[in-house]
Design an enzyme around this catalytic site. Sequence first.
Site, PDB file in Angstrom:
ATOM      1  N   SER A 187       2.269  11.304  91.345  1.00  0.00           N
ATOM      2  CA  SER A 187       1.107  10.544  90.859  1.00  0.00           C
ATOM      3  C   SER A 187      -0.180  11.346  90.898  1.00  0.00           C
ATOM      4  O   SER A 187      -0.582  11.836  91.948  1.00  0.00           O
ATOM      5  CB  SER A 187       0.847   9.311  91.739  1.00  0.00           C
ATOM      6  OG  SER A 187       1.965   8.511  91.804  1.00  0.00           O
ATOM      7  N   HIS A 236       1.531   9.006  85.508  1.00  0.00           N
ATOM      8  CA  HIS A 236       2.820   9.700  85.396  1.00  0.00           C
ATOM      9  C   HIS A 236       3.153   9.880  83.923  1.00  0.00           C
ATOM     10  O   HIS A 236       3.597   8.938  83.275  1.00  0.00           O
ATOM     11  CB  HIS A 236       3.943   8.859  86.000  1.00  0.00           C
ATOM     12  CG  HIS A 236       3.984   8.859  87.482  1.00  0.00           C
ATOM     13  ND1 HIS A 236       4.715   9.758  88.208  1.00  0.00           N
ATOM     14  CD2 HIS A 236       3.396   8.072  88.390  1.00  0.00           C
ATOM     15  CE1 HIS A 236       4.576   9.519  89.502  1.00  0.00           C
ATOM     16  NE2 HIS A 236       3.773   8.495  89.640  1.00  0.00           N
ATOM     17  N   HIS A 251      10.459   5.792  89.534  1.00  0.00           N
ATOM     18  CA  HIS A 251      10.598   5.281  90.897  1.00  0.00           C
ATOM     19  C   HIS A 251      11.592   4.129  90.934  1.00  0.00           C
ATOM     20  O   HIS A 251      11.767   3.412  89.949  1.00  0.00           O
ATOM     21  CB  HIS A 251       9.251   4.764  91.417  1.00  0.00           C
ATOM     22  CG  HIS A 251       8.136   5.760  91.344  1.00  0.00           C
ATOM     23  ND1 HIS A 251       7.490   6.048  90.177  1.00  0.00           N
ATOM     24  CD2 HIS A 251       7.570   6.529  92.306  1.00  0.00           C
ATOM     25  CE1 HIS A 251       6.555   6.963  90.418  1.00  0.00           C
ATOM     26  NE2 HIS A 251       6.584   7.270  91.691  1.00  0.00           N
ATOM     27  N   TYR A 273      11.076   1.350  92.333  1.00  0.00           N
ATOM     28  CA  TYR A 273      10.399   0.056  92.126  1.00  0.00           C
ATOM     29  C   TYR A 273      10.206  -0.284  90.657  1.00  0.00           C
ATOM     30  O   TYR A 273       9.900  -1.424  90.322  1.00  0.00           O
ATOM     31  CB  TYR A 273       9.049   0.010  92.873  1.00  0.00           C
ATOM     32  CG  TYR A 273       8.011   1.030  92.445  1.00  0.00           C
ATOM     33  CD1 TYR A 273       7.346   0.919  91.225  1.00  0.00           C
ATOM     34  CD2 TYR A 273       7.686   2.098  93.271  1.00  0.00           C
ATOM     35  CE1 TYR A 273       6.400   1.852  90.834  1.00  0.00           C
ATOM     36  CE2 TYR A 273       6.740   3.029  92.894  1.00  0.00           C
ATOM     37  CZ  TYR A 273       6.100   2.902  91.674  1.00  0.00           C
ATOM     38  OH  TYR A 273       5.172   3.832  91.291  1.00  0.00           O
ATOM     39  N   GLU A 274      10.369   0.697  89.784  1.00  0.00           N
ATOM     40  CA  GLU A 274      10.243   0.399  88.355  1.00  0.00           C
ATOM     41  C   GLU A 274      11.484  -0.313  87.823  1.00  0.00           C
ATOM     42  O   GLU A 274      11.484  -0.786  86.690  1.00  0.00           O
ATOM     43  CB  GLU A 274       9.998   1.690  87.578  1.00  0.00           C
ATOM     44  CG  GLU A 274       8.659   2.322  87.926  1.00  0.00           C
ATOM     45  CD  GLU A 274       8.442   3.665  87.247  1.00  0.00           C
ATOM     46  OE1 GLU A 274       8.227   3.656  86.034  1.00  0.00           O
ATOM     47  OE2 GLU A 274       8.508   4.690  87.928  1.00  0.00           O
ATOM     48  N   ALA A 280       2.086  11.741  96.017  1.00  0.00           N
ATOM     49  CA  ALA A 280       0.888  11.214  96.667  1.00  0.00           C
ATOM     50  C   ALA A 280       1.371  10.311  97.796  1.00  0.00           C
ATOM     51  O   ALA A 280       2.337   9.573  97.625  1.00  0.00           O
ATOM     52  CB  ALA A 280       0.072  10.411  95.665  1.00  0.00           C
ATOM     53  N   MET A 285       6.434   6.238  98.083  1.00  0.00           N
ATOM     54  CA  MET A 285       7.472   5.449  97.411  1.00  0.00           C
ATOM     55  C   MET A 285       8.387   6.331  96.560  1.00  0.00           C
ATOM     56  O   MET A 285       8.933   5.873  95.553  1.00  0.00           O
ATOM     57  CB  MET A 285       6.801   4.390  96.514  1.00  0.00           C
ATOM     58  CG  MET A 285       5.807   3.504  97.249  1.00  0.00           C
ATOM     59  SD  MET A 285       4.894   2.452  96.115  1.00  0.00           S
ATOM     60  CE  MET A 285       3.653   1.742  97.248  1.00  0.00           C
ATOM     61  N   SER A 286       8.549   7.577  96.959  1.00  0.00           N
ATOM     62  CA  SER A 286       9.352   8.493  96.128  1.00  0.00           C
ATOM     63  C   SER A 286       9.955   9.591  96.988  1.00  0.00           C
ATOM     64  O   SER A 286      10.039   9.470  98.208  1.00  0.00           O
ATOM     65  CB  SER A 286       8.454   9.119  95.049  1.00  0.00           C
ATOM     66  OG  SER A 286       7.514   9.996  95.643  1.00  0.00           O
ATOM     67  N   ASN A 298      -4.907   8.746 100.569  1.00  0.00           N
ATOM     68  CA  ASN A 298      -5.660   7.697 101.272  1.00  0.00           C
ATOM     69  C   ASN A 298      -5.143   7.667 102.698  1.00  0.00           C
ATOM     70  O   ASN A 298      -4.052   8.158 102.991  1.00  0.00           O
ATOM     71  CB  ASN A 298      -5.444   6.332 100.596  1.00  0.00           C
ATOM     72  CG  ASN A 298      -3.960   5.978 100.494  1.00  0.00           C
ATOM     73  OD1 ASN A 298      -3.223   6.538  99.690  1.00  0.00           O
ATOM     74  ND2 ASN A 298      -3.515   5.076 101.342  1.00  0.00           N
ATOM     75  N   HIS A 314      -4.358   1.979  93.767  1.00  0.00           N
ATOM     76  CA  HIS A 314      -3.829   3.045  92.908  1.00  0.00           C
ATOM     77  C   HIS A 314      -4.945   3.947  92.372  1.00  0.00           C
ATOM     78  O   HIS A 314      -4.741   5.141  92.163  1.00  0.00           O
ATOM     79  CB  HIS A 314      -3.021   2.440  91.763  1.00  0.00           C
ATOM     80  CG  HIS A 314      -2.211   3.445  90.992  1.00  0.00           C
ATOM     81  ND1 HIS A 314      -1.290   4.292  91.597  1.00  0.00           N
ATOM     82  CD2 HIS A 314      -2.176   3.767  89.676  1.00  0.00           C
ATOM     83  CE1 HIS A 314      -0.736   5.069  90.685  1.00  0.00           C
ATOM     84  NE2 HIS A 314      -1.262   4.776  89.501  1.00  0.00           N
TER      85      HIS A 314
HETATM   86  N1  HPA Z   1       1.365   3.650 100.778  1.00  0.00           N
HETATM   87  C1  HPA Z   1       2.495   3.876 100.073  1.00  0.00           C
HETATM   88  N2  HPA Z   1       2.582   4.739  99.092  1.00  0.00           N
HETATM   89  C2  HPA Z   1       1.495   5.458  98.779  1.00  0.00           C
HETATM   90  C3  HPA Z   1       0.278   5.274  99.471  1.00  0.00           C
HETATM   91  C4  HPA Z   1       0.215   4.313 100.522  1.00  0.00           C
HETATM   92  O1  HPA Z   1      -0.818   4.107 101.168  1.00  0.00           O
HETATM   93  N3  HPA Z   1      -0.614   6.132  98.931  1.00  0.00           N
HETATM   94  C5  HPA Z   1       0.051   6.810  97.943  1.00  0.00           C
HETATM   95  N4  HPA Z   1       1.313   6.392  97.854  1.00  0.00           N
END
Ligand code: HPA
Length: 279
Positions: free
Chosen positions: A33, A64, A86, A88-89, A116, A217-218, A241, A254
């Site tokens: 991402s 993406h 992903h 989740y998609e 990310a 998530m990947s 973050n 996001h």
């Molecule tokens: N949590 C989960 N997945 C993420 C995050 C997060 O804070 N930041 C970027 N991908």
Amino acid sequence: MEEFYTMHEFNEAVAVIRRHADMQPRVGMILGSGLNALAEAVEDATVIPFADIPHFPISTVEGHSGRLILGLLEGVPVVVMQGRAHYYEGYSMGRVGLPVRVMRLLGCELLIVTNAAGGLNMTYRAGDVMIIRDHINLIGMAGLNPLRGPNLAEFGPRFPSMNDAYDPALRRLAQEIALEAAIPAHLGVYICLAGPSFETVADVRFLRLIGADAVGMSTVPEVITARHSGMRVLGLSGISNTLVGEEGAPPPNHEEVLAAGRVLTPRLETIIRGVLHRL
Ligand code: HPA
């Protein structure tokens, strides 16, 4: 829907790619991402939309783009996934891992994967890099493993080891390059959740407690698939973050993930170029 792919399907994807690009990549790369820009730096590039490759999963997430790029980076023949799909998609784990097997069949011996991630370790700041030392396969403990289903012995064994899944020599090389370039970089443990919802405050405390430094998530499905077929792996997380784990802390979103990508992209590019240069 259950999706267990056979060699036939992997070979169909390989055949289409070979028709477009007459080269044998050594290194496969997956860019996460907001971290896609490095793909633009590939020289003598052949660009193939994922949609043109049989069975490739197509990312639906902003940030993406879905293109496969073959060419040279630092003189090394590479195949780059600009964007990834992903779980989740809605794709099965097997489908998320499919492009890695295609890279293997194209000739790749090494996978560089970026993502990310949210920083759990209290010493991490947004914009830092985390070189992945190890992962916790939380999503796999819940039953979601890309290797579920009939084992394809052409790729690897039924029960592959995940010790040193992230190649120690490549980790050290990445650390050296980060140090030389004054890039803030940590060595840490990545944990993969299914998403797409972000973590609760209690989730954050739990994840920290069990030893994770960053959450995303990947990556874990792709790395398991790569290790199954004997590829060496370098994993790089861009900390987009930080997760505080206290009531009232601002939730991740996001947009900040994509904004941090603008700081992280040149940092990750420096590390990846350095690694490729010294292979
Ligand atoms: N949590 C989960 N997945 C993420 C995050 C997060 O804070 N930041 C970027 N991908």
